[in-house]
Design a protein around this motif. Structure first.
Motif, PDB file in Angstrom:
ATOM      1  N   TYR A  68     -32.783 -26.794 -22.856  1.00 11.07           N
ATOM      2  CA  TYR A  68     -32.263 -27.577 -21.735  1.00 11.07           C
ATOM      3  C   TYR A  68     -33.407 -28.301 -21.031  1.00 11.07           C
ATOM      4  CZ  TYR A  68     -27.985 -24.857 -22.284  1.00 11.07           C
ATOM      5  OH  TYR A  68     -26.850 -24.279 -22.791  1.00 11.07           O
ATOM      6  N   ASP A  69     -33.056 -29.426 -20.416  1.00 13.46           N
ATOM      7  CA  ASP A  69     -34.032 -30.132 -19.580  1.00 13.46           C
ATOM      8  C   ASP A  69     -33.424 -30.360 -18.209  1.00 13.46           C
ATOM      9  OD1 ASP A  69     -33.013 -33.120 -19.354  1.00 13.46           O
ATOM     10  OD2 ASP A  69     -32.696 -32.484 -21.417  1.00 13.46           O
ATOM     11  N   THR A  78     -27.485 -33.749 -14.055  1.00 17.39           N
ATOM     12  CA  THR A  78     -26.330 -34.620 -14.309  1.00 17.39           C
ATOM     13  C   THR A  78     -25.051 -33.791 -14.473  1.00 17.39           C
ATOM     14  OG1 THR A  78     -27.786 -36.194 -15.418  1.00 17.39           O
ATOM     15  CG2 THR A  78     -25.428 -36.425 -15.813  1.00 17.39           C
ATOM     16  N   LYS A  79     -25.169 -32.681 -15.221  1.00 17.19           N
ATOM     17  CA  LYS A  79     -23.998 -31.816 -15.415  1.00 17.19           C
ATOM     18  C   LYS A  79     -23.557 -31.185 -14.098  1.00 17.19           C
ATOM     19  CE  LYS A  79     -24.729 -30.569 -20.263  1.00 17.19           C
ATOM     20  NZ  LYS A  79     -24.971 -29.483 -21.224  1.00 17.19           N
ATOM     21  N   ALA A  80     -24.536 -30.761 -13.295  1.00 23.16           N
ATOM     22  CA  ALA A  80     -24.194 -30.130 -12.011  1.00 23.16           C
ATOM     23  C   ALA A  80     -23.472 -31.112 -11.092  1.00 23.16           C
ATOM     24  CB  ALA A  80     -25.461 -29.610 -11.341  1.00 23.16           C
ATOM     25  N   VAL A  82     -26.882 -30.205  -3.949  1.00 28.69           N
ATOM     26  CA  VAL A  82     -26.600 -29.596  -5.257  1.00 28.69           C
ATOM     27  C   VAL A  82     -27.788 -29.809  -6.192  1.00 28.69           C
ATOM     28  CG1 VAL A  82     -25.138 -29.759  -7.312  1.00 28.69           C
ATOM     29  CG2 VAL A  82     -24.104 -29.844  -5.035  1.00 28.69           C
ATOM     30  N   VAL A  83     -28.313 -31.041  -6.220  1.00 25.89           N
ATOM     31  CA  VAL A  83     -29.464 -31.353  -7.068  1.00 25.89           C
ATOM     32  C   VAL A  83     -30.669 -30.507  -6.654  1.00 25.89           C
ATOM     33  CG1 VAL A  83     -31.137 -33.149  -7.650  1.00 25.89           C
ATOM     34  CG2 VAL A  83     -28.700 -33.674  -7.621  1.00 25.89           C
ATOM     35  N   ASP A  84     -30.863 -30.372  -5.354  1.00 24.49           N
ATOM     36  CA  ASP A  84     -31.988 -29.578  -4.849  1.00 24.49           C
ATOM     37  C   ASP A  84     -31.872 -28.126  -5.299  1.00 24.49           C
ATOM     38  OD1 ASP A  84     -34.370 -29.368  -3.294  1.00 24.49           O
ATOM     39  OD2 ASP A  84     -33.210 -28.333  -1.773  1.00 24.49           O
ATOM     40  N   GLU A 128     -21.057 -24.333 -17.078  1.00 20.48           N
ATOM     41  CA  GLU A 128     -20.993 -23.919 -18.480  1.00 20.48           C
ATOM     42  C   GLU A 128     -21.879 -22.694 -18.671  1.00 20.48           C
ATOM     43  OE1 GLU A 128     -24.190 -26.356 -21.044  1.00 20.48           O
ATOM     44  OE2 GLU A 128     -22.611 -27.610 -20.207  1.00 20.48           O
ATOM     45  N   SER A 129     -21.584 -21.963 -19.738  1.00 20.42           N
ATOM     46  CA  SER A 129     -22.361 -20.759 -20.022  1.00 20.42           C
ATOM     47  C   SER A 129     -23.684 -21.140 -20.688  1.00 20.42           C
ATOM     48  CB  SER A 129     -21.543 -19.846 -20.939  1.00 20.42           C
ATOM     49  OG  SER A 129     -22.301 -18.725 -21.303  1.00 20.42           O
TER      50      SER A 129
END
Length: 422
Positions: free
Chosen positions: A23-24, A30-32, A137-139, A220-221
């Motif tokens: 993961y990066d 972006t997913k969050a 959220v990003v933070d 997601e898991s």
């Protein structure tokens, strides 16, 4: 199925199990954001704005209203004249009326336009506030991501220390088998090995918790053994506070208050509408004619509030004070933002300076530990002296590894503070 095919499938299955998910930070952010309830709220806000504006714009369309009335009055108009051959009727005391009215605004002073502008500005403010929540959220994703990176860095350093310690344990065991060395020294090395194991277990559980939190944030898991890439920050740039979502909230609030002032300025302007009424009642328009009759009226209605005891004036002053408060809040935010970015710049410079010292410190610690390792084998140094230097070297490497991650986190936080992180 041939044996060769079965072997190929088995090897492929084992290979797939051994592949670590990777993961990066950019992808996870972006997913969050996509998974965040605040993103769904933005869509709902757009729908709500559409309905609200549609409702306001109906103010320009014709209106239809049905009303009814039934009454009884104690007296009615009477003509007290006696004309031979002519009987003047007297209206009934009980009266009934049902009226259907259709009206159309011809001039409203711009009320509908001002209401529409104000409503759009208020929704824009809410939209900007949701942007602030998305920033949070990003933070949070940034914080958890770097927590995992720091745990991995610590674990790598401890694994190297454990590897060095295990080599020494094997060496001491060999010496004891040859009748050389002290069993107590071997026990001391083994106790240190257990201590390192405990630290590694503790880090593993902390990582498991952090990965679980990250999975919840992105919806997601995420496998426990997943790998996380080091993010690549941009070069330090001069920031503009205008890029921050909080700043957009202040701008939207100021715009909404301007539209509110405009709305109050047209509140007392004259309003003109044309209307038509059709009704059925007793009496009709001819009050001397008894019985139920149909009737109709068309006309022009004019309304102008000339004096409202300064109500509108006070409302405009109240809005002006609110606008001033928004400006002061904007000044306060700008001040705090300047302090925050300066602190982050200094933090990055501090890490740069410390990392240079870390390199020199690790070189010396490694040299001392290697010397004591030889001296322990020769019986010149004690086990405690060796373990002390091994711990000192491990601590120095751990500090450097953590500082590298912390410097990286400070760079990402700086990007986030500038409002350019995503």
């Amino acid at each position: 199925m041939s044996i060769r095919l079965i072997l190929v499938l088995v090897v492929g299955f084992i290979t797939s199990l051994s592949v670590q998910a990777q993961y990066d930070l950019t992808t996870l952010r972006t997913k969050a954001l996509a998974y965040s309830p605040f993103t769904a709220q933005k869509d709902l806000l757009t729908q709500a704005e559409s309905f609200a504006l549609a409702g306001i714009h109906t103010g320009r369309l014709p209106k239809m209203q049905l009303s009814g009335q039934a009454s009884y009055q104690s007296d009615v108009t009477k003509v007290s004249l006696s004309i031979p051959g002519i009987s003047i009727p007297t209206p009934d005391k009980d009266q009934y009326r049902a009226v259907l009215e259709v009206s159309q605004v011809l001039y409203d002073g711009g009320v509908v336009k001002r209401q529409s502008d104000l409503q759009s500005a208020q929704f824009q403010t809410q939209r900007a506030q949701l942007g602030v929540e998305q920033d949070r959220v990003v933070d949070r994703v940034n914080q958890v991501y770097f927590q995992i990176l720091m745990l991995d860095a610590q674990n790598n350093v401890l694994a190297l220390a454990k590897e060095e310690l295990n080599r020494k344990v094997s060496q001491m065991e060999g010496m004891l088998r040859n009748g050389v060395g002290n069993p107590v020294s071997l026990d001391l090395l083994r106790t240190e090995d257990i201590r390192l194991n405990q630290r590694i277990i503790e880090l593993a559980w902390q990582r498991k918790t952090a990965v679980s939190v990250l999975g919840t944030l992105v919806g997601e898991s995420i496998p426990e053994n997943a790998r996380f890439d080091l993010p690549i920050p941009r070069k330090l740039a001069i920031g503009q506070v205008n890029n921050r979502t909080e700043y957009r909230v202040f701008s939207a609030q100021a715009t909404a208050l301007q539209f509110q002032q405009a709305m109050l300025s047209v509140k007392m302007l004259p309003k003109i509408q044309v209307y038509a009424q059709g009704g059925y009642g007793q009496p009709g328009l001819n009050m001397f004619k008894s019985g139920f009759q149909p009737f109709g009226i068309v006309g022009l209605r004019f309304n102008w509030t000339l004096w409202d005891f300064n109500t509108t004036r006070y409302e405009r002053k109240g809005v002006a004070v609110q606008a001033e408060m928004v400006e002061r809040n904007r000044d306060l935010f700008r001040q705090n933002w300047t302090i925050q970015t300066q602190q982050l710049q200094n933090e990055i410079a501090r890490y740069d300076a410390l990392l240079v010292q870390d390199e020199a410190l690790i070189g010396l610690r490694t040299k001392i530990r290697q010397t004591l390792s030889v001296q322990l084998t020769e019986g010149v140094a004690t086990t405690n002296e060796y373990l002390t230097e091994l711990n000192n070297e491990t601590q120095a490497k751990e500090n450097k590894a953590l500082r590298e991650i912390q410097r990286l986190q400070a760079l990402i936080n700086y990007e986030h503070a500038l409002g350019t992180s995503y």
